[in-house]
Structure formats: structure tokens, C-alpha cells
Write a protein that holds these residues in place. Structure first.
Motif, PDB file in Angstrom:
ATOM      1  N   TRP A   1       1.074  -1.697   0.009  1.00 13.16           N
ATOM      2  CA  TRP A   1      -0.429   0.066  -0.140  1.00 13.16           C
ATOM      3  C   TRP A   1       1.069   1.259  -0.074  1.00 13.16           C
ATOM      4  O   TRP A   1      -0.238   2.784  -0.534  1.00 13.16           O
ATOM      5  N   GLY A   2       2.158   1.278   0.103  1.00 13.80           N
ATOM      6  CA  GLY A   2       3.242   2.559  -0.147  1.00 13.80           C
ATOM      7  C   GLY A   2       3.603   3.013   1.390  1.00 13.80           C
ATOM      8  O   GLY A   2       4.482   3.634   1.069  1.00 13.80           O
ATOM      9  N   VAL A   3       3.726   1.965   2.476  1.00 15.77           N
ATOM     10  CA  VAL A   3       4.430   2.404   3.471  1.00 15.77           C
ATOM     11  C   VAL A   3       5.838   2.018   3.089  1.00 15.77           C
ATOM     12  O   VAL A   3       6.351   0.935   3.089  1.00 15.77           O
ATOM     13  N   GLU A   4       6.912   2.859   3.515  1.00 17.42           N
ATOM     14  CA  GLU A   4       8.120   2.240   3.662  1.00 17.42           C
ATOM     15  C   GLU A   4       8.836   0.766   4.774  1.00 17.42           C
ATOM     16  O   GLU A   4       8.406   1.086   5.805  1.00 17.42           O
ATOM     17  N   PRO A   5       9.825   0.639   3.665  1.00 19.37           N
ATOM     18  CA  PRO A   5       9.604  -0.687   4.636  1.00 19.37           C
ATOM     19  C   PRO A   5      10.465   0.219   5.739  1.00 19.37           C
ATOM     20  O   PRO A   5      10.857  -0.863   7.073  1.00 19.37           O
ATOM     21  N   GLU A   6      11.430   0.875   5.956  1.00 13.22           N
ATOM     22  CA  GLU A   6      12.528   1.482   7.154  1.00 13.22           C
ATOM     23  C   GLU A   6      11.080   1.793   8.419  1.00 13.22           C
ATOM     24  O   GLU A   6      11.794   2.192   9.514  1.00 13.22           O
ATOM     25  N   ARG A   7       9.448   2.115   7.883  1.00  8.52           N
ATOM     26  CA  ARG A   7       9.127   2.892   9.256  1.00  8.52           C
ATOM     27  C   ARG A   7       8.039   1.090   9.761  1.00  8.52           C
ATOM     28  O   ARG A   7       7.300   1.320  10.097  1.00  8.52           O
ATOM     29  N   ILE A   8       8.217   0.033   9.487  1.00  6.44           N
ATOM     30  CA  ILE A   8       7.336  -1.199   9.780  1.00  6.44           C
ATOM     31  C   ILE A   8       9.005  -2.436  11.268  1.00  6.44           C
ATOM     32  O   ILE A   8       9.826  -2.296  10.678  1.00  6.44           O
ATOM     33  N   VAL A   9       8.101  -2.684  11.609  1.00  8.23           N
ATOM     34  CA  VAL A   9       9.080  -3.384  12.658  1.00  8.23           C
ATOM     35  C   VAL A   9       7.809  -4.047  12.961  1.00  8.23           C
ATOM     36  O   VAL A   9       6.451  -4.380  13.128  1.00  8.23           O
TER      37      VAL A   9
END
Length: 369
Positions: free
Chosen positions: A199-207
Motif C-alpha cells: 500500500w506504499g509504506v516504506e520498509p524502514e517504517r515497519i517493525v
């Protein structure tokens, strides 16, 4: 509504058409995307992933082995008269952007969505603010009148957004897309990040957290993934992403955010390892005799809180949608009775009414309307 054989045939045909349509449009953004590539390689190493699917700690079937799907369909069609509230729900419209908080403050939005404000940190859990919980209108009831008092735009910027699993009543595409630019970090069950990236969330913003994973956010903020007894899936495939609870240690307080879970020994294990908790949010609603292992009955919710060592219980997963065949306020009435019997402290806020740990614990019986 009287259930006749002709009505059953017509409904079956319509359901079949709806299912086929959903499969044909499975590539649409709404459905998300199951893990692949490096994320799938990480999942394959999880001790909780076996035989090409995530597993519960105890053997768990979604429905009873001898459950009658015809009976469940009949009950689905012939809902009890009290499945919905007779009039709009009462609520409190709190200004979330100017909310002050020296102690952790929780604002419930109905079902399993709520905001936690602790000092200057805004935390959001399983936000569903679009008024529906299904990609197919037939299967997903609209939210109760009076329960949708907040739009995503009325929420403050979010420092931490938690997603317990990928079911539509916890991971809502429309809400996530609206909030996405204003979320600093997403903390999700292992694999759920695949939907977010799609959906467009950058990987570095996901834990992403497996059960018992510990993630240090700051000196006084820590997140731990914890087991739950449930399942996952936004399509016909189940178990490709994990379902979790989360433990949040923040500013000297211990908070348990339960997600969806049937009752089992994991609550006692979590309580022994990380309890007692200042407050626990546990599911209380959408249960059924045909699916007793994946959702708790109210009396089990009370016992789970006791197992966790809860100083206070805030029941969620009720008060907004029809996802089962019980009366809309049956879960809370049964839970209040069970809590009283067990001397379990419980808070029952209206939608939008702040709960302040150790200070303001609403307990008015507002649901007998």
C-alpha cells in the motif's frame, strides 16, 4: 425474516457470485499482498510457522469439526432482533489533538480500535474508521449508528501504530491509507508488513514482531510480541501472516494490547513472564458456539484478565459491528457480571470517553438504551 428454501437458494447463489467476484478482484489494493521474497524467508525461520502456515500454540480449528455450515448460514441470515442497538449509541467527543496526558490515557473508538496517549507519545491500535469491515458488503455490516464519531483526519500524528493481525476488522485499507503520511512507525505481527508495503509504506517504517520478540523503542519504551490464539487471512488463504498481542512498557507502566484470541494457557504464561499489567485490553464479543477456540466468551475474557495479572480490564471487540449472532450488548452484560463475581476491576467507557490509568475509570452502564 422467515428463512425459506427458495430464499436459501437465492442467497447461496448470491454468496457464490460475491466470492467469485472477490477472487477476480484479489489483486486490488484493498486485499493487500501476502509475504514473499526476503520477508517470506524470515517467516520460514519462525518456530511458529509450520507446514506452510502459522500455527497456534495449541491445536486450533476455526470452527468445530462437526459445525453445521447450513446452521451457521441460517443464523447469519436470521439475526436476533437485538443484534443492533435500538437507537444511536451515546458517545463523548474528545479533542484528540489537544489531549493532555501525564499518565497513559486510552480513548476507545468502538470494536478493537483505540488511541493511547502517554506524555507526548500517540499510540494507535487496529484503527478501523471507515464504517465497514468487509470488502464485500454482504458479509460486512456497517458500523452502528453513533459509533463513528471520529474520522482519521481528527486523529493526531501517530508515533506508534500497532496492527495485531490482517483481518478486515483490524487492518482497514481505507483508514491506513488516510493515516499513512502521519504515522512515524508501524509495529505489526510478523508478515503483516507485506500488506503495508504493497500500500506504499516504506520498509524502514515497519517493525515486524514474532511471538516473544522484544523491540526497544527508547530508554523508557519497549514493545514485546506475545502469543494469541486466532488465525489470519484477507483472502481464501489462511495463516500466511501472524496474529499477535502486544506488550507495551511505556513511561513506567505495563500495558497489554490483546488483539483477537480464544482462551488458552498463553494468558497465564504471559502474565507469569511480564505481568502484572496496569491495564489490559481484551476482546469481548463476536463469539459463537461453532467457533469456540478463536474468540473468547465473556467469562473467559474475565479469566484471561486474571491470568494476566490485570489491575484493570478494558473490554474491546464489541459495540460497533455485527460479526456474530449474539445480542449487541450481551458481551458487556455478561462480562460485567463475571468481573463482579471475580472482583476484577473493569472500566466501561463510552466511545470517545477517556480512560486515565489510576485517575479516571468510567464505569457507567450506558449500553442499556
Amino acid at each position: 425474516m422467515k428463512f425459506t428454501r427458495r430464499a436459501f437458494i437465492a442467497l447461496s447463489a448470491f454468496i457464490g457470485l460475491a466470492v467469485v467476484s472477490s477472487i477476480l478482484f484479489m489483486r486490488q489494493k484493498f486485499f493487500g499482498k501476502n509475504p514473499f521474497g526476503d520477508r517470506l524467508k524470515k517467516i520460514l525461520k519462525s518456530p511458529n510457522y509450520k507446514s506452510d502456515t502459522f500455527q497456534n500454540l495449541s491445536p486450533t480449528s476455526v470452527t468445530l469439526e462437526n459445525a453445521s455450515y447450513l446452521k451457521m448460514m441460517r443464523e447469519f441470515i436470521n439475526k436476533p432482533k437485538d443484534a443492533s442497538p435500538p437507537k444511536p449509541l451515546p458517545s463523548v467527543k474528545t479533542d484528540l489533538k489537544s489531549l493532555k496526558s501525564d499518565k497513559p490515557t486510552i480513548v476507545w473508538f468502538g470494536h478493537s480500535s483505540y488511541l493511547i496517549k502517554s506524555k507526548n507519545i500517540n499510540i494507535l491500535i487496529d484503527p478501523v474508521l471507515s464504517g465497514s469491515v468487509s470488502p464485500i458488503a454482504l458479509f460486512g455490516g456497517k458500523s452502528f449508528k453513533g459509533s463513528d464519531i471520529y474520522d482519521a483526519n481528527e486523529l493526531p500524528d501517530i508515533d506508534m501504530l500497532f496492527l495485531s493481525h490482517d483481518h478486515y476488522d483490524h487492518l482497514d485499507y481505507k483508514t491506513i491509507v488516510k493515516l499513512m503520511p502521519r504515522v512515524k512507525k508501524f509495529y505489526v505481527a510478523l508478515g503483516v508488513g507485506s500488506h503495508l508495503e504493497f500500500w506504499g509504506v516504506e520498509p524502514e517504517r515497519i517493525v515486524e514482531l514474532d511471538w516473544w520478540d522484544v523491540h526497544k523503542v527508547a530508554d523508557d519504551i519497549e514493545v514485546i510480541g506475545a502469543p494469541a490464539r486466532h488465525f489470519s487471512g484477507r483472502s481464501l488463504a489462511r495463516g500466511k501472516t501472524l496474529w499477535s498481542a502486544f506488550i507495551l512498557n511505556i513511561h513506567g507502566y505495563k500495558i497489554f494490547m490483546g488483539g483477537d484470541s480464544g482462551y488458552d494457557t498463553h494468558f497465564k504464561e504471559i502474565g507469569d513472564k511480564y505481568g502484572p499489567f496496569d491495564i489490559v485490553m481484551l476482546e469481548n464479543g463476536q463469539y459463537g458456539a461453532e467457533w469456540p477456540y478463536i474468540h473468547m466468551f465473556p467469562e473467559q475474557t474475565a479469566q484471561a484478565a486474571i491470568d494476566l495479572g490485570a489491575k484493570l480490564l478494558l473490554p474491546v471487540h464489541w459495540g460497533k459491528f455485527i460479526l456474530a449472532n449474539h445480542g449487541w450488548n450481551e458481551p458487556i452484560n455478561r462480562l460485567v457480571a463475571a468481573a463482579k463475581k471475580s472482583n476484577l476491576p473493569i472500566t466501561t467507557p463510552m466511545i470517545g470517553e477517556p480512560v486515565i490509568i489510576g485517575e479516571s475509570l468510567p464505569d457507567k452502564i450506558w449500553w442499556n438504551i
